[in-house]
Design an enzyme around this catalytic site. Structure first.
Site, PDB file in Angstrom:
ATOM      1  N   CYS A   2       0.844  -1.180   0.000  1.00 29.33           N
ATOM      2  CA  CYS A   2       0.000   0.000   0.000  1.00 29.33           C
ATOM      3  C   CYS A   2       0.893   1.248   0.000  1.00 29.33           C
ATOM      4  O   CYS A   2       2.095   1.152   0.226  1.00 29.33           O
ATOM      5  CB  CYS A   2      -0.849   0.030   1.252  1.00 29.33           C
ATOM      6  SG  CYS A   2      -1.653  -1.518   1.608  1.00 29.33           S
ATOM      7  N   ARG A  27       2.378   1.143  -7.880  1.00 29.66           N
ATOM      8  CA  ARG A  27       2.592   0.026  -6.951  1.00 29.66           C
ATOM      9  C   ARG A  27       1.380  -0.902  -6.882  1.00 29.66           C
ATOM     10  O   ARG A  27       1.458  -1.971  -6.301  1.00 29.66           O
ATOM     11  CB  ARG A  27       2.853   0.575  -5.539  1.00 29.66           C
ATOM     12  CG  ARG A  27       4.117   1.377  -5.422  1.00 29.66           C
ATOM     13  CD  ARG A  27       4.053   2.338  -4.249  1.00 29.66           C
ATOM     14  NE  ARG A  27       3.889   1.659  -2.991  1.00 29.66           N
ATOM     15  CZ  ARG A  27       4.874   1.473  -2.119  1.00 29.66           C
ATOM     16  NH1 ARG A  27       6.070   1.926  -2.375  1.00 29.66           N
ATOM     17  NH2 ARG A  27       4.657   0.857  -0.994  1.00 29.66           N
ATOM     18  N   TRP A  76      -3.798  -1.886  -0.895  1.00 29.15           N
ATOM     19  CA  TRP A  76      -3.758  -3.139  -1.642  1.00 29.15           C
ATOM     20  C   TRP A  76      -4.206  -4.178  -0.644  1.00 29.15           C
ATOM     21  O   TRP A  76      -3.487  -4.487   0.300  1.00 29.15           O
ATOM     22  CB  TRP A  76      -2.330  -3.384  -2.125  1.00 29.15           C
ATOM     23  CG  TRP A  76      -2.240  -4.362  -3.234  1.00 29.15           C
ATOM     24  CD1 TRP A  76      -2.607  -4.160  -4.525  1.00 29.15           C
ATOM     25  CD2 TRP A  76      -1.726  -5.692  -3.174  1.00 29.15           C
ATOM     26  NE1 TRP A  76      -2.353  -5.291  -5.267  1.00 29.15           N
ATOM     27  CE2 TRP A  76      -1.822  -6.248  -4.471  1.00 29.15           C
ATOM     28  CE3 TRP A  76      -1.204  -6.479  -2.151  1.00 29.15           C
ATOM     29  CZ2 TRP A  76      -1.416  -7.535  -4.767  1.00 29.15           C
ATOM     30  CZ3 TRP A  76      -0.800  -7.772  -2.447  1.00 29.15           C
ATOM     31  CH2 TRP A  76      -0.899  -8.284  -3.741  1.00 29.15           C
ATOM     32  N   ASN A 102       0.714   0.609   6.566  1.00 22.32           N
ATOM     33  CA  ASN A 102       1.234  -0.427   5.668  1.00 22.32           C
ATOM     34  C   ASN A 102       1.798  -1.517   6.548  1.00 22.32           C
ATOM     35  O   ASN A 102       2.550  -1.223   7.477  1.00 22.32           O
ATOM     36  CB  ASN A 102       2.367   0.098   4.782  1.00 22.32           C
ATOM     37  CG  ASN A 102       1.869   0.991   3.681  1.00 22.32           C
ATOM     38  OD1 ASN A 102       0.673   1.216   3.551  1.00 22.32           O
ATOM     39  ND2 ASN A 102       2.790   1.508   2.878  1.00 22.32           N
ATOM     40  N   GLY A 103       1.501  -2.761   6.230  1.00 28.70           N
ATOM     41  CA  GLY A 103       2.052  -3.863   7.020  1.00 28.70           C
ATOM     42  C   GLY A 103       0.956  -4.736   7.589  1.00 28.70           C
ATOM     43  O   GLY A 103      -0.169  -4.745   7.086  1.00 28.70           O
ATOM     44  N   GLU A 484      12.465 -23.856 -12.173  1.00 26.62           N
ATOM     45  CA  GLU A 484      12.231 -22.420 -12.004  1.00 26.62           C
ATOM     46  C   GLU A 484      13.406 -21.607 -12.567  1.00 26.62           C
ATOM     47  O   GLU A 484      13.197 -20.585 -13.225  1.00 26.62           O
ATOM     48  CB  GLU A 484      11.986 -22.095 -10.519  1.00 26.62           C
ATOM     49  CG  GLU A 484      11.760 -20.629 -10.197  1.00 26.62           C
ATOM     50  CD  GLU A 484      10.573 -19.998 -10.897  1.00 26.62           C
ATOM     51  OE1 GLU A 484       9.793 -20.702 -11.565  1.00 26.62           O
ATOM     52  OE2 GLU A 484      10.444 -18.764 -10.806  1.00 26.62           O
ATOM     53  N   LYS A 488      12.981 -18.820 -15.503  1.00 27.87           N
ATOM     54  CA  LYS A 488      13.395 -17.420 -15.315  1.00 27.87           C
ATOM     55  C   LYS A 488      14.298 -16.993 -16.451  1.00 27.87           C
ATOM     56  O   LYS A 488      14.128 -15.932 -17.035  1.00 27.87           O
ATOM     57  CB  LYS A 488      14.159 -17.222 -13.987  1.00 27.87           C
ATOM     58  CG  LYS A 488      13.370 -17.198 -12.718  1.00 27.87           C
ATOM     59  CD  LYS A 488      12.611 -15.917 -12.466  1.00 27.87           C
ATOM     60  CE  LYS A 488      11.238 -15.930 -13.077  1.00 27.87           C
ATOM     61  NZ  LYS A 488      10.190 -16.675 -12.474  1.00 27.87           N
ATOM     62  N   GLU A 491      12.369 -16.851 -19.929  1.00 27.03           N
ATOM     63  CA  GLU A 491      11.325 -15.840 -20.126  1.00 27.03           C
ATOM     64  C   GLU A 491      11.879 -14.421 -20.246  1.00 27.03           C
ATOM     65  O   GLU A 491      11.313 -13.615 -20.969  1.00 27.03           O
ATOM     66  CB  GLU A 491      10.200 -15.941 -19.091  1.00 27.03           C
ATOM     67  CG  GLU A 491      10.513 -15.502 -17.695  1.00 27.03           C
ATOM     68  CD  GLU A 491       9.318 -15.637 -16.755  1.00 27.03           C
ATOM     69  OE1 GLU A 491       8.174 -15.421 -17.156  1.00 27.03           O
ATOM     70  OE2 GLU A 491       9.563 -15.941 -15.571  1.00 27.03           O
ATOM     71  N   HIS A 507      19.173 -40.784 -20.797  1.00 22.55           N
ATOM     72  CA  HIS A 507      18.036 -41.290 -21.567  1.00 22.55           C
ATOM     73  C   HIS A 507      17.707 -40.390 -22.751  1.00 22.55           C
ATOM     74  O   HIS A 507      16.625 -40.507 -23.320  1.00 22.55           O
ATOM     75  CB  HIS A 507      16.832 -41.461 -20.639  1.00 22.55           C
ATOM     76  CG  HIS A 507      17.098 -42.420 -19.522  1.00 22.55           C
ATOM     77  ND1 HIS A 507      17.133 -43.779 -19.701  1.00 22.55           N
ATOM     78  CD2 HIS A 507      17.420 -42.202 -18.218  1.00 22.55           C
ATOM     79  CE1 HIS A 507      17.436 -44.374 -18.552  1.00 22.55           C
ATOM     80  NE2 HIS A 507      17.624 -43.426 -17.637  1.00 22.55           N
ATOM     81  N   LYS A 607       1.507 -10.280 -17.181  1.00 23.76           N
ATOM     82  CA  LYS A 607       1.676 -10.583 -15.759  1.00 23.76           C
ATOM     83  C   LYS A 607       0.626 -11.590 -15.295  1.00 23.76           C
ATOM     84  O   LYS A 607       0.909 -12.482 -14.519  1.00 23.76           O
ATOM     85  CB  LYS A 607       1.569  -9.288 -14.941  1.00 23.76           C
ATOM     86  CG  LYS A 607       1.796  -9.472 -13.449  1.00 23.76           C
ATOM     87  CD  LYS A 607       3.214  -9.903 -13.134  1.00 23.76           C
ATOM     88  CE  LYS A 607       3.440 -10.238 -11.683  1.00 23.76           C
ATOM     89  NZ  LYS A 607       4.639 -11.076 -11.491  1.00 23.76           N
TER      90      LYS A 607
HETATM   91  O1  M6R Z   1      -0.572 -15.594 -11.131  1.00 24.06           O
HETATM   92  P1  M6R Z   1      -0.148 -17.027 -11.240  1.00 24.06           P
HETATM   93  O2  M6R Z   1       0.781 -17.461 -10.170  1.00 24.06           O
HETATM   94  O3  M6R Z   1      -1.331 -17.961 -11.351  1.00 24.06           O
HETATM   95  O4  M6R Z   1       0.643 -17.108 -12.603  1.00 24.06           O
HETATM   96  C1  M6R Z   1       1.110 -18.318 -13.084  1.00 24.06           C
HETATM   97  C2  M6R Z   1       2.095 -18.085 -14.204  1.00 24.06           C
HETATM   98  O5  M6R Z   1       1.488 -17.409 -15.262  1.00 24.06           O
HETATM   99  C3  M6R Z   1       3.335 -17.305 -13.741  1.00 24.06           C
HETATM  100  O6  M6R Z   1       3.967 -17.941 -12.665  1.00 24.06           O
HETATM  101  C4  M6R Z   1       4.332 -17.161 -14.893  1.00 24.06           C
HETATM  102  O7  M6R Z   1       4.869 -18.405 -15.205  1.00 24.06           O
HETATM  103  C5  M6R Z   1       5.417 -16.141 -14.537  1.00 24.06           C
HETATM  104  N1  M6R Z   1       5.645 -15.265 -15.642  1.00 24.06           N
HETATM  105  C6  M6R Z   1       6.736 -16.752 -14.222  1.00 24.06           C
HETATM  106  O8  M6R Z   1       7.710 -15.805 -13.956  1.00 24.06           O
END
Ligand code: M6R
Length: 612
Positions: A2, A27, A76, A102-103, A484, A488, A491, A507, A607
């Site tokens: 927030c 934010r 938020w 906030n918090g 992961e 990262k 992407e 394999h 996002k």
């Molecule tokens: O909001 P969500 O956690 O449901 O989103 C899932 C994926 O779309 C999200 O984790 C996506 O893979 C990210 N861009 C990864 O960095």
């Protein structure tokens, strides 16, 4: 998080508060409000759900709210759904106090119960309102604004940045900070508070960042600062010369980097509300111990990075609960005629709480009678509302498309869930339980130590950003961590990368190893360390260039196989990936930086994926 703004001076406060709040819009927020002390010595409170424009229209840009001292907030949602009642400022019942916060107040339920017994009536579902009500309660006893704030601080537990008005002390704002950012801004005949310097840039660049436990009294002509013992202190002023865009990112070049560095605090917010006397508790969880014992199936469903948390969850929960746990991609689950019934617990993991595939999978699971528990960051989101139970991750708004702090907090929640379920089922050894809780407490600090080595990773990235293809290899928890790390990297840097369970190399994948292939070998999991080393030897023999990740205690052992080794502090097995992910996030970030990629908004990605 927030946003907080406060102003005391000779000009009308409301337009300045609204302007400051507008600079914090980036934010993320779901409602906003302001409170101003009027010339009649009352507090004029205006709040609205939705965009700031609604509040602007309601107040004619602040022009129909009169007074030269006030506080403003963009919320938020955390405790309580997004609506105008739950938005800040919160007032005490008698109208004496207005508070922005906030918090999190961790012990708000206990304080609320106490105040209700004293006859206090609450308006909202928030933790913040207890601060306003408690202030008035103490003020009625001592009739002293400063003393009342001190008493409240001794009573509440948690993280807070506060801005407080008192209708009986019309010349001042009291500001307080603990574990949540707050700064003071200095002007000519006027002074400010803000959660983020962005809000103040048009007004002043002369600021003091408050430290934990500090309090400040601001009038138009003075700012007095006090330490945690409420003794007056002097603090050096700082001059801010960032431009607006740098200021929004707290001086970091990208939101992603800012969010990577915010992870220790995000973890504190995710973990501390659930720790009670060395035990993990989920106070708000509706799921009863008998139900946990009765489930015959446990399924985790999610997408992307949240799915990767699920894969780690499978390893951790199976090991801790000695029960079979299935993890499925939401986009597959919804179409696979899933075998779930009223004896199944389905856990949905989602940062946004709006991912369409996860939402549809949730509906599918409910249709079949499963008990649904979601782990979500955005309060009041569709998945949170649609589930039987929800645990929030309290990571705060995440702006970069590539998730970092949301992933870390989801993982911490899954770890805590393993402890809670393990205790209920009697499958976790008490010594292991105690040791894990003790390590959970140290996790934020250990993560800070990992982050302090960011320059080593930056240097490595500067030499290795030109690969076309990268492999992440590991076993068990390290394999899930590699998923992961690989996501990262691909992407945000657009480098093709794969995560492989090391045992699978032979394999198929090992045929891709050739001179110079980059392999990130993950060897943090002690039980399989020797196997990790053997796999490294295999890929090196085919010419691969290897970067290894292990724990500090195994650094020298790993050096016998690989010359470039990154380390994380030692911890219990369950928490190794929580630390291991940080170097991988930093590697992806610095590689993408070298390649000139649009890090916060990678091509073709959104996002929140609200389409199929
Ligand atoms: O909001 P969500 O956690 O449901 O989103 C899932 C994926 O779309 C999200 O984790 C996506 O893979 C990210 N861009 C990864 O960095």
């Amino acid at each position: 998080m927030c946003g907080i703004v406060g102003f005391v001076g000779q000009k009308q406060a409301a337009p300045i508060l609204l302007d400051g709040l507008s600079r914090l819009e980036y934010r993320g927020y779901d409602s906003a409000g302001i409170a101003v002390i009027t010339p009649e010595h009352t507090i004029d409170l205006r709040k609205a759900e939705g965009r700031l424009k609604v509040l602007n229209d309601m107040t004619d840009g602040g022009n129909n709210v009169h007074g030269c001292i006030g506080i403003g907030h963009t919320r938020w949602a955390t405790h309580g759904v997004p609506n105008s009642t739950n938005s800040h400022p919160h007032m005490s019942e008698g109208g004496k106090f207005a508070v922005i916060h906030n918090g999190i107040v961790e012990n708000y339920i206990e304080i609320k119960d106490f105040l209700i017994k004293q006859g206090v009536h609450f308006q909202s579902e928030t933790d913040t309102e207890v601060i306003a009500q408690l202030l008035e309660f103490y003020y009625n006893e001592c009739h002293d604004f400063f003393e009342s704030v001190g008493r409240v601080l001794r009573r509440i537990r948690g993280a807070y940045a506060l801005g407080i008005l008192c209708a009986d002390c019309t010349d001042r704002i009291i500001a307080v900070r603990k574990d949540t950012p707050l700064l003071l801004g200095f002007g000519e005949g006027e002074n400010y508070i803000a959660s983020d310097v962005t809000a103040l840039l048009p007004y002043t660049r002369d600021v003091v960042y408050m430290d934990d436990g500090e309090m400040a009294i601001l009038t138009k002509d003075s700012v007095q600062i006090f330490d945690a013992m409420q003794q007056p202190i002097e603090k050096a002023h700082q001059h801010i010369d960032w431009d607006l865009s740098a200021a929004e990112k707290g001086g970091y070049p990208h939101f992603m980097l800012k969010e990577i560095f915010e992870q220790p605090d995000a973890l504190r917010h995710a973990i501390s509300p659930h720790l009670r006397d060395d035990r993990v508790v989920f106070d708000d969880m509706k799921l009863k111990p008998e139900q946990i014992k009765d489930f015959t199936r446990l399924v985790i469903v999610a997408c992307g990075s949240s799915y990767h948390v699920g894969v780690l969850g499978k390893y951790t929960l199976e090991r801790t609960l000695r029960r079979s746990v299935e993890v499925q991609l939401a986009s597959e689950f919804r179409y696979c005629d899933p075998i779930v019934d009223d004896k199944t617990l389905v856990i949905f993991i989602s940062q946004s709480g709006e991912t369409l595939d996860t939402m549809e999978a949730l509906k599918e699971a409910k249709k079949r009678g499963a008990y649904t528990l979601s782990i979500v960051n955005v309060v009041g989101s569709s998945i949170a509302r649609g589930s039987d139970d929800v645990i929030y991750t309290w990571a705060g708004p995440e702006i970069a498309v590539a998730t970092t702090k949301a992933y870390s907090t989801q993982l911490a929640v899954v770890n805590m869930l393993a402890l809670v379920f393990g205790e209920v089922l009697g499958t976790i050894d008490p010594t292991e339980y105690a040791q894990t809780v003790s390590e959970l407490k140290k996790l934020p600090e250990k993560m800070e130590s990992v982050l302090s080595h960011h320059e080593d990773i930056q240097k490595y990235a500067a030499q290795h950003f030109n690969h076309n293809s990268v492999f992440f290899i590991g076993r068990n928890l390290d394999y899930a961590l590699g998923l992961e790390g690989s996501l990262k990297l691909k992407e945000i840097s657009y480098i093709h990368s794969e995560a492989y369970a090391s045992g699978e190399l032979k394999h198929g994948t090992i045929s891709l190893m050739e001179e110079g292939t980059l392999v990130i070998a993950l060897g943090t999991y002690g039980k399989l360390f020797e196997k990790a080393q053997s796999n490294i030897v295999e890929v090196k023999a085919r010419g691969a260039e290897v970067l290894a990740l292990t724990t500090e205690s195994r650094r020298e052992e790993m050096r016998k196989t690989v010359s470039t080794v990154l380390t994380i502090p030692d911890t219990v097995d369950m928490l190794l990936p929580n630390l291991g992910v940080v170097p991988l996030q930093l590697l992806a970030y610095y590689v993408a930086l070298q390649r000139g990629c649009d890090i916060d908004k990678p091509r073709n990605l959104a996002k929140s994926v609200t389409v199929e």
